[in-house]
Design an enzyme around this catalytic site. Sequence first.
Site, PDB file in Angstrom:
ATOM      1  N   HIS A   5      35.445  37.242  44.389  1.00  0.00           N
ATOM      2  CA  HIS A   5      33.740  37.425  44.143  1.00  0.00           C
ATOM      3  C   HIS A   5      33.455  36.013  44.633  1.00  0.00           C
ATOM      4  O   HIS A   5      32.371  35.679  45.689  1.00  0.00           O
ATOM      5  CB  HIS A   5      33.393  37.751  42.966  1.00  0.00           C
ATOM      6  CG  HIS A   5      33.136  39.259  42.817  1.00  0.00           C
ATOM      7  ND1 HIS A   5      32.564  40.075  43.562  1.00  0.00           N
ATOM      8  CD2 HIS A   5      33.693  39.984  41.810  1.00  0.00           C
ATOM      9  CE1 HIS A   5      32.784  41.302  43.192  1.00  0.00           C
ATOM     10  NE2 HIS A   5      33.446  41.380  42.029  1.00  0.00           N
ATOM     11  N   HIS A  43      40.366  38.909  40.836  1.00  0.00           N
ATOM     12  CA  HIS A  43      39.348  39.820  41.372  1.00  0.00           C
ATOM     13  C   HIS A  43      38.059  39.065  40.988  1.00  0.00           C
ATOM     14  O   HIS A  43      37.323  38.928  42.165  1.00  0.00           O
ATOM     15  CB  HIS A  43      39.285  41.037  40.297  1.00  0.00           C
ATOM     16  CG  HIS A  43      38.200  41.996  40.470  1.00  0.00           C
ATOM     17  ND1 HIS A  43      38.240  43.177  40.979  1.00  0.00           N
ATOM     18  CD2 HIS A  43      36.809  41.958  40.235  1.00  0.00           C
ATOM     19  CE1 HIS A  43      37.037  43.924  41.074  1.00  0.00           C
ATOM     20  NE2 HIS A  43      36.360  42.851  40.743  1.00  0.00           N
ATOM     21  N   GLU A  44      38.038  38.537  39.779  1.00  0.00           N
ATOM     22  CA  GLU A  44      36.639  37.577  39.863  1.00  0.00           C
ATOM     23  C   GLU A  44      36.505  36.293  40.749  1.00  0.00           C
ATOM     24  O   GLU A  44      35.503  36.045  41.276  1.00  0.00           O
ATOM     25  CB  GLU A  44      36.257  36.944  38.508  1.00  0.00           C
ATOM     26  CG  GLU A  44      36.215  38.202  37.400  1.00  0.00           C
ATOM     27  CD  GLU A  44      35.190  39.550  37.761  1.00  0.00           C
ATOM     28  OE1 GLU A  44      34.260  38.783  38.538  1.00  0.00           O
ATOM     29  OE2 GLU A  44      35.351  40.592  37.312  1.00  0.00           O
ATOM     30  N   CYS A  87      34.685  47.795  39.725  1.00  0.00           N
ATOM     31  CA  CYS A  87      33.862  46.645  39.905  1.00  0.00           C
ATOM     32  C   CYS A  87      32.548  46.767  39.734  1.00  0.00           C
ATOM     33  O   CYS A  87      31.833  48.056  39.847  1.00  0.00           O
ATOM     34  CB  CYS A  87      34.047  45.971  41.302  1.00  0.00           C
ATOM     35  SG  CYS A  87      33.082  44.516  41.557  1.00  0.00           S
TER      36      CYS A  87
END
Length: 167
Positions: free
Chosen positions: A137, A133-134, A91
């Site tokens: 966030h 993953h994004e 990341c």
Amino acid sequence: MALLNILQYPDERLHTVAKPVEQVDERIRKLVADMFETMYESRGIGLAATQVDVHERVVVMDLTEDRSEPRVFINPVIVEKDGETTYEEGCLSVPGIYDAVTRAERVKVEALNEKGEKFTLEADGLLAICVQHELDHLMGIVFVERLSQLKQGRIKTKLKKRQKHTI
């Protein structure tokens, strides 16, 4: 276009839940352009607006070496998940740290593009992992928080030592 500052874990701002984009306008298109420039300059494959201290649901990614497949996701939502896979993730907000994270093997995501047009994408492999993953966030979750408490502790210790050596 401008390079944006990428927040570094454990900065508390990374835990802010992003709000939906109300209107895809020039401000959002400039943000998208700046995010791509920042991601490419940092040699990343994905970047969420949360990582650059903009708490709106915007993600950019490009998994290619030659920057030939830029993807924009505004107000993305995963509507289907299937299977399970484990992949070693890294990341831009946690530089130099990589660890295996288990996620869905395939996802279907709905979002808007930079023109405000709705689209649906079915993704598998690295693209599915990157999408998840994004989107984490955008929910205020950093990938290391998906690891065991023991691993999280080791990573925080490593980052604190690194920070002391850079001051």
